[in-house]
Motif scaffolding. Structure first.
Motif, mmCIF file in Angstrom:
data_model
loop_
_atom_site.group_PDB
_atom_site.id
_atom_site.type_symbol
_atom_site.label_atom_id
_atom_site.label_comp_id
_atom_site.label_asym_id
_atom_site.label_seq_id
_atom_site.Cartn_x
_atom_site.Cartn_y
_atom_site.Cartn_z
ATOM 1 N N ALA A 32 0.842 -1.213 0.000
ATOM 2 C CA ALA A 32 0.000 0.000 0.000
ATOM 3 C C ALA A 32 0.869 1.253 0.000
ATOM 4 O O ALA A 32 0.579 2.232 -0.695
ATOM 5 C CB ALA A 32 -0.917 -0.002 1.218
ATOM 6 N N LEU A 33 1.955 1.186 0.774
ATOM 7 C CA LEU A 33 2.883 2.325 0.835
ATOM 8 C C LEU A 33 3.492 2.588 -0.541
ATOM 9 O O LEU A 33 3.552 3.726 -1.013
ATOM 10 C CB LEU A 33 3.989 2.023 1.856
ATOM 11 C CG LEU A 33 5.032 3.113 2.070
ATOM 12 C CD1 LEU A 33 4.403 4.312 2.767
ATOM 13 C CD2 LEU A 33 6.194 2.602 2.906
ATOM 14 N N ALA A 36 0.960 4.145 -2.735
ATOM 15 C CA ALA A 36 0.770 5.568 -2.422
ATOM 16 C C ALA A 36 1.893 6.399 -3.024
ATOM 17 O O ALA A 36 1.653 7.468 -3.586
ATOM 18 C CB ALA A 36 0.713 5.759 -0.910
ATOM 19 N N VAL A 37 3.128 5.876 -2.927
ATOM 20 C CA VAL A 37 4.279 6.601 -3.482
ATOM 21 C C VAL A 37 4.133 6.721 -5.002
ATOM 22 O O VAL A 37 4.354 7.798 -5.584
ATOM 23 C CB VAL A 37 5.609 5.890 -3.110
ATOM 24 C CG1 VAL A 37 6.779 6.481 -3.886
ATOM 25 C CG2 VAL A 37 5.871 5.999 -1.617
ATOM 26 N N VAL A 39 1.369 6.595 -6.853
ATOM 27 C CA VAL A 39 0.289 7.511 -7.232
ATOM 28 C C VAL A 39 0.726 8.963 -7.005
ATOM 29 O O VAL A 39 0.465 9.841 -7.834
ATOM 30 C CB VAL A 39 -1.010 7.195 -6.447
ATOM 31 C CG1 VAL A 39 -2.093 8.220 -6.759
ATOM 32 C CG2 VAL A 39 -1.504 5.803 -6.796
ATOM 33 N N THR A 40 1.436 9.199 -5.884
ATOM 34 C CA THR A 40 1.928 10.555 -5.608
ATOM 35 C C THR A 40 2.866 11.013 -6.724
ATOM 36 O O THR A 40 2.796 12.151 -7.187
ATOM 37 C CB THR A 40 2.690 10.597 -4.258
ATOM 38 O OG1 THR A 40 1.836 10.050 -3.263
ATOM 39 C CG2 THR A 40 3.061 11.998 -3.875
ATOM 40 N N ALA A 43 0.982 11.701 -9.951
ATOM 41 C CA ALA A 43 0.222 12.966 -9.879
ATOM 42 C C ALA A 43 1.093 14.179 -10.193
ATOM 43 O O ALA A 43 0.581 15.241 -10.539
ATOM 44 C CB ALA A 43 -0.394 13.121 -8.495
ATOM 45 N N THR A 44 2.420 14.009 -10.063
ATOM 46 C CA THR A 44 3.302 15.148 -10.353
ATOM 47 C C THR A 44 3.621 15.272 -11.845
ATOM 48 O O THR A 44 4.150 16.285 -12.283
ATOM 49 C CB THR A 44 4.643 15.029 -9.591
ATOM 50 O OG1 THR A 44 5.319 13.866 -10.078
ATOM 51 C CG2 THR A 44 4.444 14.923 -8.095
#
Lengths: 522, 248
Positions: A32-33, A36-37, A39-40, A43-44
């Motif tokens: 999950a971590l 999240a990384v 997707v983050t 997003a940039t």
């Protein structure tokens, strides 16, 4: 991950099972971590990123002209910021200008993350910053450097970006920000760095002209050479007697203070070069014997309808008691500012707007005379003050720096002129402006010398940029600043806000808390 | 997810029917109000600057963000575990994630109420003749709520670990402060520009993520997603911790 009854029957609640389950949970959390990384990061990515400006005045959006410029950049630009707090009394106004420029750069970076990179240097880290400043050939801080490939433009905060009204310390009026032109300055810089060309400027040699590479002698041109190269021009020597034809790709020929005459064929070559759309900078000579003679720079200028007058222009110097002084050497340095600068010509317009001064020692007067090329436009770039005069040489050769009304002429005088005309054989009239032949005459060769170049740098660079066709004109509306200010002095606004923010809202919550507490007790 | 809605309503009622929430709100509003009036004075009556100061442009905002969510969320699991209510909740026909989501939404709602006070200040300024720019103000409140959601999720994860609410609040505060301090590691370790760790720390900078868009009146998908994704991650973590309570 619930332990089933079967597991329990097999003794699955033992320590090993718990550890195995914990490992599974750690694994899932780690995944999950990672997700999240990822997707983050995604997003940039500019392709997936969207940004919406919600302000009424478009505070987070660049002007369309500037935005188009950024979009058309051939490669990303790096904008490096070297800001340091100003000393008093410029501290406040300097901080305001720095803040607005930083905000503009952040907007540019956020709107065009792939095209604009911004690096703000921490000037307290002296060692690191001084290395970078040396690499960029910077001599002062509070500048913004725009770099794209090999091209570089330096914008000075309180000159190119912002204009400051110095105020008056006698009446305790502090300096204020008169105009902020960050958008325009950035746009001009982007325009200049995005054009991948290095126009060639050739300085004539072989006639006692000033040395282009010498950095030591006060009158040599070494610092000018460095400034031209730093500004993206290619500056070199050309000896017309050794290679009679103007070298290919030459954009500008510069003749600075020759001491020997040019031959007739050399003059013809230069005139032909200009008439076919070339560019020429000519200064008058300081050699009194050559002045005005055949093959002199004055004779060359005469071919374009510009005459240089004998003597040197002088002006009286304030004596500090409300009067004027004459008869001293300082009278021979003319300071041109304000109305003395042409407010429309690309060379002097920015100087006039930012209230700059140009200092010209030993300047000769110039005037239109004789036949000029057809459809030419001649402009006085620099004009001496009304109280100036043309100081004629005495029997000893130099003037006495005193105005003799009987024999000497009163000012103002043109000290630098710009001439533009369509080249011969131009077929397409619309091409006229782009290919126009251009000549700049300068009555004071010392302006280009090592000693005082720094004082006149903007004027000199504007001359070379105009001659090499890099006089870009860009009008960008400054971004609006949306200020909505409560009148605190004449209204009870502060009292109302105080009562509401510090009394009513927290008080209401306290009362409700009390009511809840009492009702729970019952 | 209907279970989440039920839990949300139950938690919200629990929060607003307890004096603690009101006391916290009263203190936070007084604190916020004091600094708002101070900023109005400091900025010479500039409403927009004061609003930006209130919603993310000042240390006082971040102080509230670090301290308040742990106090709101500290009891949500630990107190229930201590009193044994959690056993009933975990055996109820509701997914663990729905439980976490319901509690998270309730805590975030309380924080949203706090940040909405900025709208009341805005309305007061409008009544006094200087209306703020409403859309950026709304985006500021939205952003502040998103940040709060992230820190509430962290608080919930820690509350799920321990049975002592005060301990949960303490560790959550430490965790929040640590997350906000992450970017300072960059200076502390003197990382060279462009190094992967520095880039990562830059991306983990919660304050910059917030100030680069919501404070200046812009809505950036990069920043919205950042807060949503990490809130989601910590909610997921809380769910796993809750689940682990069954067998550990």
């Amino acid at each position: 991950m619930v332990v089933s009854p079967q597991d329990r029957s097999r003794g699955g609640t033992g320590a090993w099972s718990r550890w195995a389950l914990s490992l599974q949970v750690f694994g899932v959390v780690a995944l999950a971590l990672l997700g999240a990384v990822v997707v983050t990061y995604l997003a940039t990515l500019p392709a997936l990123r969207r940004r919406f400006d919600l302000t009424a005045v478009g505070r987070n959006t660049l002007d369309t002209t500037l935005a188009e410029l950024v979009e058309k950049l051939p490669e990303p630009v790096l904008v490096e910021v070297f800001f340091r707090p100003f000393d008093y009394p410029l501290t406040r106004v300097g901080a305001e200008a720095q803040g607005r420029m930083s905000e503009l750069l952040h907007v540019a970076r956020n709107q065009f993350p792939t095209q604009v990179k911004v690096r703000e240097h921490d000037l307290t880290d002296v060692a690191k910053v001084s290395v970078r400043m040396k690499e960029l050939d910077l001599e002062e801080d509070n500048v913004v450097v725009v770099t794209c490939g090999k091209q570089k433009v330096v914008l000075r905060l309180l000159r190119d970006i912002a204009r400051v009204d110095p105020g008056n310390p006698l009446v305790e009026s502090e300096p204020t920000l008169e105009a902020f032109r960050g958008e325009e300055a950035l746009g001009m810089a982007l325009l200049r760095v995005s054009i991948d060309e290095t126009p060639r400027v050739l300085f004539t040699v072989g006639h006692g002209e000033r040395d282009l590479f010498d950095l030591d002698k006060p009158v040599s041109l070494g610092k000018l050479h460095s400034a031209l190269v730093a500004d993206g021009l290619r500056a070199d020597r050309w000896d017309p007697s050794a290679s009679p034809e103007v070298p290919a790709e030459t954009r500008v020929i510069a003749i600075v203070d020759p001491q020997q005459p040019f031959s007739a064929s050399e003059v013809d070559t230069i005139v032909r070069f200009v008439e076919s759309g070339g560019r020429l900078l000519v200064t008058t000579t300081g050699n009194e014997r050559l002045f005005g003679a055949s093959g002199s720079p004055e004779a060359l200028l005469a071919r374009f309808g510009i005459a240089a007058r004998a003597g040197y222009v002088a002006q009286p110097i304030p004596d500090g008691f409300g009067g004027w002084r004459m008869g001293i050497e300082q009278c021979g340095t003319i300071v041109v500012a304000g109305a003395g600068l042409d407010r429309r010509h690309p060379i002097t317009e920015s100087l006039w707007r930012s209230e700059e001064r140009v200092g010209l020692p030993n300047a000769r007067a110039l005037a239109p005379e004789g036949v000029r090329p057809q459809n030419s436009l001649l402009v006085d770039l620099l004009r001496s003050p009304d109280m100036s005069w043309r100081d004629l040489p005495q029997s000893g050769g130099r003037g006495d720096w005193r105005f003799d009304q009987r024999s000497e002429e009163g000012g103002p005088f043109a000290l630098s002129m710009a001439l533009a005309f369509p080249p011969e054989g131009l077929v397409d009239a619309t091409e006229g402006e782009r290919r126009a032949a251009r000549v700049v005459a300068l009555g004071a060769p010392d302006v280009l010398g090592n000693d005082i170049l720094a004082r006149n740098r903007d004027y000199v660079m504007n001359v070379f940029n105009w001659l090499s066709q890099r006089d870009y004109r860009l009008v960008i509306r400054p971004r609006e600043t949306d200020r909505r200010v409560l009148d605190l002095a004449n209204t009870n606004a502060l009292t109302v806000l105080n009562v509401l923010a510090f009394g009513v809202l927290p008080g209401l919550c306290a009362v409700l808390g009390l009511v809840v507490a009492m009702s729970r007790r019952r | 997810m209907s279970g989440a809605w039920t839990i949300y309503r139950r938690e919200l009622a629990g929060l607003f029917l307890s004096p603690l929430a009101w006391v916290l709100l009263a203190i936070a509003l007084a604190f916020n109000g004091f600094f708002f009036v101070l900023s109005v004075k400091g900025f010479g009556g500039d409403v927009l600057a004061s609003m930006s100061f209130l919603l993310g442009g000042s240390y006082t905002f971040w102080l509230l963000v670090v301290l308040l969510p742990p106090l709101v969320t500290m009891r949500m699991f630990s107190e229930e575990a201590r009193t044994g209510v959690l056993e009933f909740l975990l055996t109820a026909p509701v997914h663990d994630f729905a439980v976490v989501l319901g509690k998270l939404l309730a805590a975030t709602t309380l924080m949203a109420v706090l940040w909405s006070s900025a709208l009341v200040y805005g309305a007061a300024a409008a009544a006094l003749g200087t209306a703020p720019d409403w859309t950026p103000l709304l985006s500021g409140v939205f952003g502040a709520t998103l940040v709060s959601a992230l820190f509430c999720a962290i608080g919930l994860s820690i509350s799920a670990v321990t049975n002592t609410p005060l301990l949960a609040a303490f560790f959550a505060t430490i965790a929040n402060a640590a997350i906000l301090s992450l970017p300072f590691l960059d200076a502390l370790l003197a990382l060279p520009p462009g190094s992967p760790l520095r880039v990562m720390l830059g991306h983990a900078n919660v304050i910059t993520q917030f100030q680069a868009s919501f404070v200046v009146g812009a809505l950036d998908t990069k920043h919205v997603l950042f807060f949503l994704v990490w809130t989601g991650f910590f909610s997921f973590l809380a769910t796993r911790v809750l689940e682990a309570r069954r067998w550990w």
